[in-house]
Design a protein around this motif. Sequence first.
Motif, PDB file in Angstrom:
ATOM      1  N   SER A  82      34.412  81.167   7.576  1.00 20.40           N
ATOM      2  CA  SER A  82      35.067  81.911   6.505  1.00 20.40           C
ATOM      3  C   SER A  82      36.542  82.094   6.841  1.00 20.40           C
ATOM      4  O   SER A  82      36.948  81.994   7.995  1.00 20.40           O
ATOM      5  CB  SER A  82      34.421  83.292   6.338  1.00 20.40           C
ATOM      6  OG  SER A  82      33.055  83.156   6.042  1.00 20.40           O
ATOM      7  N   SER A  83      37.329  82.402   5.824  1.00 21.31           N
ATOM      8  CA  SER A  83      38.752  82.671   6.046  1.00 21.31           C
ATOM      9  C   SER A  83      38.911  84.031   6.720  1.00 21.31           C
ATOM     10  O   SER A  83      37.941  84.777   6.898  1.00 21.31           O
ATOM     11  CB  SER A  83      39.507  82.637   4.727  1.00 21.31           C
ATOM     12  OG  SER A  83      39.104  83.724   3.912  1.00 21.31           O
ATOM     13  N   GLU A  84      40.142  84.386   7.074  1.00 15.24           N
ATOM     14  CA  GLU A  84      40.396  85.681   7.724  1.00 15.24           C
ATOM     15  C   GLU A  84      39.958  86.840   6.837  1.00 15.24           C
ATOM     16  O   GLU A  84      39.570  87.898   7.329  1.00 15.24           O
ATOM     17  CB  GLU A  84      41.874  85.804   8.069  1.00 15.24           C
ATOM     18  CG  GLU A  84      42.297  84.884   9.193  1.00 15.24           C
ATOM     19  CD  GLU A  84      43.790  85.013   9.504  1.00 15.24           C
ATOM     20  OE1 GLU A  84      44.431  85.973   9.026  1.00 15.24           O
ATOM     21  OE2 GLU A  84      44.295  84.146  10.237  1.00 15.24           O
ATOM     22  N   SER A  85      40.012  86.658   5.513  1.00 14.31           N
ATOM     23  CA  SER A  85      39.601  87.725   4.596  1.00 14.31           C
ATOM     24  C   SER A  85      38.085  87.745   4.375  1.00 14.31           C
ATOM     25  O   SER A  85      37.577  88.591   3.650  1.00 14.31           O
ATOM     26  CB  SER A  85      40.321  87.571   3.254  1.00 14.31           C
ATOM     27  OG  SER A  85      39.950  86.339   2.652  1.00 14.31           O
ATOM     28  N   GLN A 132      35.032  79.093   2.227  1.00 16.15           N
ATOM     29  CA  GLN A 132      35.872  78.032   1.699  1.00 16.15           C
ATOM     30  C   GLN A 132      35.045  76.760   1.552  1.00 16.15           C
ATOM     31  O   GLN A 132      33.989  76.614   2.176  1.00 16.15           O
ATOM     32  CB  GLN A 132      37.062  77.800   2.617  1.00 16.15           C
ATOM     33  CG  GLN A 132      37.994  78.992   2.664  1.00 16.15           C
ATOM     34  CD  GLN A 132      39.264  78.677   3.430  1.00 16.15           C
ATOM     35  OE1 GLN A 132      39.380  77.654   4.078  1.00 16.15           O
ATOM     36  NE2 GLN A 132      40.219  79.575   3.336  1.00 16.15           N
TER      37      GLN A 132
END
Length: 140
Positions: free
Chosen positions: A38-41, A45
């Motif tokens: 997953s992205s940092e948030s 993706q």
Amino acid sequence: MLNRVVLVGRITKDPEQKRTQNNIPVVSFTLAIDRQYSSESGDRQADFIQCVVWRKQAENMATYVKKGALLGIEGRIQTRTYETQNGETRYVTEVVCDSVSFLESKKQDSQPQPVYQVEEDDDPFISSNKSLASEEDLPF
């Protein structure tokens, strides 16, 4: 040299079959493939991979596949160029599919449907007096 690709993902829209000038069926489609992380948030993706399939498999996709279907594909990466009407050169990288597998059975009213139903005419044991071998008849 080796150029093989195996992908599993979901198709992003209903496939649309086209035909070449020589009347060969072709379907171009995009496969969305989730990334492992997953992205940092915390958002998941995905990569969107351009694919193309030809002939009978293209006809099958146009007939049986709908947006969101889970597909497994095997093929090779191919690059090509073409020129637009404005004279610009465009580069395309895509997966040319050798095989496409439908990884989910077709669902109707949220009830899973069998992938293959044996018709009475297709089953050699229904239409004849043949019987399956007993365990004693097997050579191993």
